[in-house]
Design an enzyme around this catalytic site. Structure first.
Site, PDB file in Angstrom:
ATOM      1  N   THR A  11       0.717  -1.273   0.178  1.00  0.00           N
ATOM      2  CA  THR A  11      -0.001   0.099   0.110  1.00  0.00           C
ATOM      3  C   THR A  11       1.172   1.356   0.159  1.00  0.00           C
ATOM      4  OG1 THR A  11      -0.151   0.125   2.322  1.00  0.00           O
ATOM      5  CG2 THR A  11      -1.692  -1.102   1.253  1.00  0.00           C
ATOM      6  N   TYR A  29       8.843   6.991  16.956  1.00  0.00           N
ATOM      7  CA  TYR A  29       9.036   7.309  15.423  1.00  0.00           C
ATOM      8  C   TYR A  29      10.020   8.101  15.070  1.00  0.00           C
ATOM      9  CZ  TYR A  29       7.410   7.974  10.557  1.00  0.00           C
ATOM     10  OH  TYR A  29       7.307   8.005   9.164  1.00  0.00           O
TER      11      TYR A  29
END
Length: 279
Positions: free
Chosen positions: A12, A158
């Protein structure tokens, strides 16, 4: 001679668009997905060029090693490796290897898979690591608590992993002994699903709002710089941070050579793998 490329996290979003664009350019693309079903489904939707689905859970180092074996069985040489797969987790998770999940997928998988495939990468091959300007949100790697046991936050985790991407690229470039090019890429704010997978309802809502904000890129636009670096005729300069097809300055801490060496040593310890650079 048909060129070959492996794109991770390609079922994706940015990865899928990268794989699709390379296939359209005539590359034999090895399209990686987390599991066989997703990899097969994504590969079946891409026209042009040869697309071979491969799969592995990149949080699992044994699976990464198996993926490398599969890639070597499919191709004799690799022109391009796009380390694109990434995760963003609201809550702290540990992998079966005892590593915080985001750091494992977003950094250690890049380190380990690239190292395992060095003997397949052409001497003038290109390694593209998808990072993010989010790396500017932390001052450095927390080596005293790299798994963030004491102060975990999804954004901090992150950001640390994206800083690790840049440090890794710069250190690889310092250590290499051949003509491979390695680049870190900032894709921009992209309309992807990375913030919707396995996160709290509040973070999923925030991500949906963020995706609707004006100025966000489509996944194809987010993939553009990676595709450019993979396909441009002249070899791009190595060891740089790229945005909108041009190099730019990364955050100051990413240029700390000692920090990069410490990260490299830590990566060796956490994966049990040492690079064998060509002489």
């Amino acid at each position: 001679m048909v060129k070959t490329a492996l794109v991770t996290g390609a079922t994706t979003g940015i990865g899928f668009e990268t794989a699709s664009a390379l296939a359209a350019e005539g590359y034999h693309v090895l399209l990686h997905g987390r599991n066989e079903e997703k990899a097969l489904a994504a590969a079946a939707t891409i026209g042009g060029g040869k697309v071979t689905p491969v799969f592995a859970d990149l949080s699992d180092q044994a699976a990464i090693r198996s993926l490398a074996v599969r890639v070597k069985a499919e191709v004799e040489s690799l022109d391009v490796l796009v380390n694109n797969a990434g995760v963003w987790n609201s809550q702290r998770e540990m992998t079966r290897d005892g590593v915080e999940h985001t750091f494992a997928v977003n950094h250690l998988a890049y380190y380990l898979l690239t190292g395992l495939l060095l003997d397949r990468l052409r001497p003038d091959g290109r390694i593209i690591c998808v990072s993010s300007d989010s790396h500017r949100q932390v001052k450095g790697i927390d080596f005293s608590d790299v798994s963030l046991e004491r102060h975990y936050h999804g954004l901090r985790s992150y950001a640390q992993s994206k800083l690790a991407n840049v440090l890794y690229c710069y250190e690889y470039d310092r250590r290499k002994s051949d003509g491979t090019t390695i680049c870190a890429v900032q894709p921009g704010l992209v309309q992807t699903d990375i913030g919707l997978k396995g996160n709290t309802w509040l973070h999923r809502l925030a991500w949906r709002v963020r995706r609707r904000m004006s100025g966000n890129k489509t996944p194809a636009e987010g993939a553009d710089t990676s595709v450019f670096l993979a396909t441009v005729a002249d070899q791009p300069p190595s060891g740089l941070y790229w945005d909108e097809r041009v190099p730019k300055k990364s955050f100051s801490s990413s240029y700390d050579a000692e920090e990069a060496r410490k990260l490299w040593t830590l990566s060796e310890q956490l994966t049990g793998f040492t690079y064998d650079f060509r002489v």
